[in-house]
Design an enzyme around this catalytic site. Structure first.
Site, PDB file in Angstrom:
ATOM      1  N   GLY A 102       0.748  -1.167  -0.037  1.00  0.00           N
ATOM      2  CA  GLY A 102      -0.133   0.099  -0.230  1.00  0.00           C
ATOM      3  C   GLY A 102       0.907   1.344  -0.040  1.00  0.00           C
ATOM      4  O   GLY A 102       1.579   1.516   0.923  1.00  0.00           O
ATOM      5  N   VAL A 114      -0.816   6.634   3.788  1.00  0.00           N
ATOM      6  CA  VAL A 114      -0.191   6.495   5.232  1.00  0.00           C
ATOM      7  C   VAL A 114       1.074   5.653   4.778  1.00  0.00           C
ATOM      8  O   VAL A 114       2.082   6.131   5.392  1.00  0.00           O
ATOM      9  CB  VAL A 114      -1.094   5.397   5.879  1.00  0.00           C
ATOM     10  CG1 VAL A 114      -0.354   4.831   7.181  1.00  0.00           C
ATOM     11  CG2 VAL A 114      -2.373   6.098   6.389  1.00  0.00           C
ATOM     12  N   PRO A 172     -11.904   1.359   3.563  1.00  0.00           N
ATOM     13  CA  PRO A 172     -13.280   2.592   3.733  1.00  0.00           C
ATOM     14  C   PRO A 172     -14.655   1.630   4.355  1.00  0.00           C
ATOM     15  O   PRO A 172     -14.388   0.438   4.485  1.00  0.00           O
ATOM     16  CB  PRO A 172     -13.556   2.526   2.056  1.00  0.00           C
ATOM     17  CG  PRO A 172     -12.893   1.339   1.540  1.00  0.00           C
ATOM     18  CD  PRO A 172     -12.035   0.929   2.009  1.00  0.00           C
ATOM     19  N   CYS A 232     -10.781   9.851   8.462  1.00  0.00           N
ATOM     20  CA  CYS A 232     -10.593   9.155   9.696  1.00  0.00           C
ATOM     21  C   CYS A 232     -11.699   9.038  10.901  1.00  0.00           C
ATOM     22  O   CYS A 232     -12.234   8.067  11.390  1.00  0.00           O
ATOM     23  CB  CYS A 232      -9.446   9.253  10.563  1.00  0.00           C
ATOM     24  SG  CYS A 232      -7.903   8.503   9.741  1.00  0.00           S
ATOM     25  N   PHE A 233     -12.038  10.475  11.238  1.00  0.00           N
ATOM     26  CA  PHE A 233     -12.862  10.754  12.428  1.00  0.00           C
ATOM     27  C   PHE A 233     -14.424   9.938  12.293  1.00  0.00           C
ATOM     28  O   PHE A 233     -14.598   9.090  13.326  1.00  0.00           O
ATOM     29  CB  PHE A 233     -13.158  12.015  12.827  1.00  0.00           C
ATOM     30  CG  PHE A 233     -11.851  12.968  13.425  1.00  0.00           C
ATOM     31  CD1 PHE A 233     -10.893  12.132  13.791  1.00  0.00           C
ATOM     32  CD2 PHE A 233     -12.256  13.992  13.563  1.00  0.00           C
ATOM     33  CE1 PHE A 233      -9.581  12.776  14.338  1.00  0.00           C
ATOM     34  CE2 PHE A 233     -11.206  14.930  14.411  1.00  0.00           C
ATOM     35  CZ  PHE A 233      -9.763  14.071  14.687  1.00  0.00           C
ATOM     36  N   ARG A 272     -15.689  29.449  10.409  1.00  0.00           N
ATOM     37  CA  ARG A 272     -14.313  29.153  11.137  1.00  0.00           C
ATOM     38  C   ARG A 272     -13.958  30.267  11.993  1.00  0.00           C
ATOM     39  O   ARG A 272     -13.148  30.013  12.511  1.00  0.00           O
ATOM     40  CB  ARG A 272     -13.248  28.972  10.038  1.00  0.00           C
ATOM     41  CG  ARG A 272     -13.329  27.831   8.978  1.00  0.00           C
ATOM     42  CD  ARG A 272     -13.042  26.638   9.684  1.00  0.00           C
ATOM     43  NE  ARG A 272     -13.309  25.301   8.748  1.00  0.00           N
ATOM     44  CZ  ARG A 272     -12.844  24.092   8.759  1.00  0.00           C
ATOM     45  NH1 ARG A 272     -12.255  23.719  10.073  1.00  0.00           N
ATOM     46  NH2 ARG A 272     -13.325  23.165   8.167  1.00  0.00           N
TER      47      ARG A 272
END
Ligand code: UDX
Ligand code: ADP
Length: 484
Positions: free
Chosen positions: A15, A19, A99, A285-286, A461
């Protein structure tokens, strides 16, 4: 052979993504005696990693190009020779995509492990001698068990060369944040290594200890390691949902969430980081990690715990719909046919990544209401925006004639703008959705003259100066600011 006397000379990383690429580049940089081979079945990606022009690397991260320049061809190699490199390796990192499942059991929550499983089977087939397998991808808890079961079936079996083969599994989660991945790898808060075999743990420790102090290398069992990764992201996301909940309360009571953040963040037990209120968290990710946690809790008969974590995600979704709704309300209850500018589409500044970006949900809601959106982002391509919105770009309307056919029919449309000024011209409102540096000190006195009055600035923001906006004759809504 045990891992204690196993010198790691060759690593294979399966991979070459966000990452695997940066992580292996830094390992190669810090351990010149180890040959690091990164393999991927996506040949285009491999070629991009091997590109002479370092600006063409498939991942953009500050500092990555320099690390790749130092190591590529010295002890860092990218190829698609998966079988050959697995066979050569003393240690194999699994760093493939995971995923969220889109169908079947656990759809919408559990991770799709088909790529991880395929990797484990390849390792089981082609590894030689003793191999340490390290799970690096963001994985749901108990993945190591699945890998272990596949490898155990091959364990002790005679390999293609007539030798006996053995495997050990380690969990070594990544904690890289996009935009600071190289710094996070070079100066990590901690490195986490989970496993059952102390020899294998020591072998991986000996790699990281080349640049990470031993006090920062935490050793745990497999489950603790996997759970720590999911929990760390769940805690971080929970802080964002908590501060966004406080922001909504500030808006109706007259408080200012930035003052509250500062006050609570000054408590050393709470700390100041991750207390910026905004349009909700995005990124790859979260949400995925929390949904994995939710799935696990349900699977293990803990529905109350599942609901607790699920709320962090639902508050995040609510925050995004809430912002779109209040834009409509402020614009006299309708945005149909109105032109609005969107500044920023990536999920945070300094990345072109739009995965789970808050901008997607907010702009979709506005399109649903029939708005005409001029979108400007310094790094996100028009093609990507079209994919995310599942709607092709329209051509910008003719400025002398604000009523395009779609607008007259009440259909939402969008187009990509080439500059902030271009996006703002002729609009009734501008929404700041990403905190790009260039949006912090825009010349509002000049830009304000380009907008149709009464014109609004929706600052999700909280990056603009309210006084400057007011003196430019514009109306302002700022997240968490009830003092307006
Ligand atoms: C995250 C983790 O931080 C990292 O350790 C790794 O596990 C991968 O996932 P990343 O998604 O790259 O990293 O970005 P991060 O900086 O954590 O931000 C995530 C989201 O939260 C962004 O949309 C950001 O805008 C938002 N955020 C962050 C806030 O809304 N407020 C904050 O105070 C901080
Ligand atoms: P991450 O953000 O987790 O790194 P990416 O999608 O950026 O995820 O990268 C994962 C990479 O893994 C992709 O380039 C994909 O082609 C590669 N990959 C997936 N399955 C395999 C496999 N069985 N063998 C080799 N590479 C794989």
């Amino acid at each position: 052979m045990t891992s204690a006397n196993l010198q790691i000379r060759t690593i294979c990383c399966i991979g070459a993504g966000y990452v695997g690429g940066p992580t292996m580049a830094v390992i190669a940089d810090r351990c010149p005696e180890i040959q690091v081979n990164v393999v991927d079945l996506n040949l285009e990606r491999v070629n991009a990693w091997n590109s002479e022009d370092l600006s063409k690397l498939p991942v953009y991260e500050p500092g990555l190009d320099e690390v790749v320049q130092r190591t590529r061809g010295r002890n860092l190699y990218f190829s698609s020779e998966i079988e050959i490199e697995i066979a050569k390796a003393d240690m194999v990192f699994i760093s493939v995509n995971t995923p969220t499942k889109t169908k079947g059991l656990g759809s919408g929550q559990a991770s799709d492990l088909r790529w991880v499983e395929a990797c484990a089977r390849q390792v089981a087939q082609f590894a030689r001698g003793h191999t340490i397998v390290v799970e690096k991808s963001t994985l749901p808890v108990r993945t190591a068990a699945a890998i272990q079961t596949i490898l155990r079936a091959a364990d002790q079996q005679i390999g293609t060369q007539g030798e006996s083969r053995t495997f050990e599994i380690l969990s070594n989660p990544e904690f890289l944040s996009e935009g600071t991945a190289i710094r996070d790898l070079e100066f990590p808060d901690r490195v986490l290594i989970g496993g059952e075999s102390s020899e294998a743990i020591e072998a991986l420790t000996s790699i990281y200890s080349k640049w990470v102090p031993l006090s920062k290398i935490l050793k745990t069992n497999l489950w603790s390691s996997e759970l720590s990764k999911l929990s760390a992201n769940a805690f971080l996301a929970q802080r964002i949902s908590s501060i966004n909940a406080v922001a909504a309360l500030c808006e109706v009571t007259g408080g200012d969430v930035r003052e509250v953040s500062k006050a609570i963040g000054s408590d050393s037990r709470i700390g100041p980081k991750f207390l910026n209120s905004g349009p909700g968290f995005g990124g790859s990710c979260f949400q995925k990690d929390i949904l994995n946690l939710v799935y696990l809790c349900r699977h293990f008969g803990l529905p109350e715990v599942a609901e607790y974590w699920e709320k962090v995600v639902s508050l995040n979704t609510w925050q995004q719909h809430r912002i779109a709704r209040l834009v409509v309300e402020k614009l006299f209850g309708t945005v149909t046919g109105k032109r609005l500018a969107i500044l920023g589409f990536s999920f945070k500044a300094n990345t072109n990544d739009t995965r789970e970006s808050p901008a997607i949900r907010i702009t979709k809601d506005l399109l649903e209401e029939g708005a005409q959106l001029a979108i400007f982002d310094p790094k996100v391509t028009s093609h990507q925006i079209g994919k995310d919105l599942a709607l092709s770009a329209s051509s910008p309307p003719d400025d002398r004639n604000n009523s395009s056919q779609a607008a007259l029919k009440g259909e939402g449309t969008w187009w990509s703008s080439t500059s902030v000024e271009n996006a703002l011209t002729g609009t009734d409102a501008v929404l700041i959705l990403t905190e790009w540096e260039q949006f912090h000190d825009l010349n509002w006195a000049r830009l304000g003259t380009k907008m149709r009055k009464p014109a609004w600035v929706f600052d999700t923001r909280a990056i603009v100066d309210p006084e400057i906006i007011k003196s430019a004759g514009l109306k302002l809504w700022q997240v968490g600011n009830g003092a307006e």
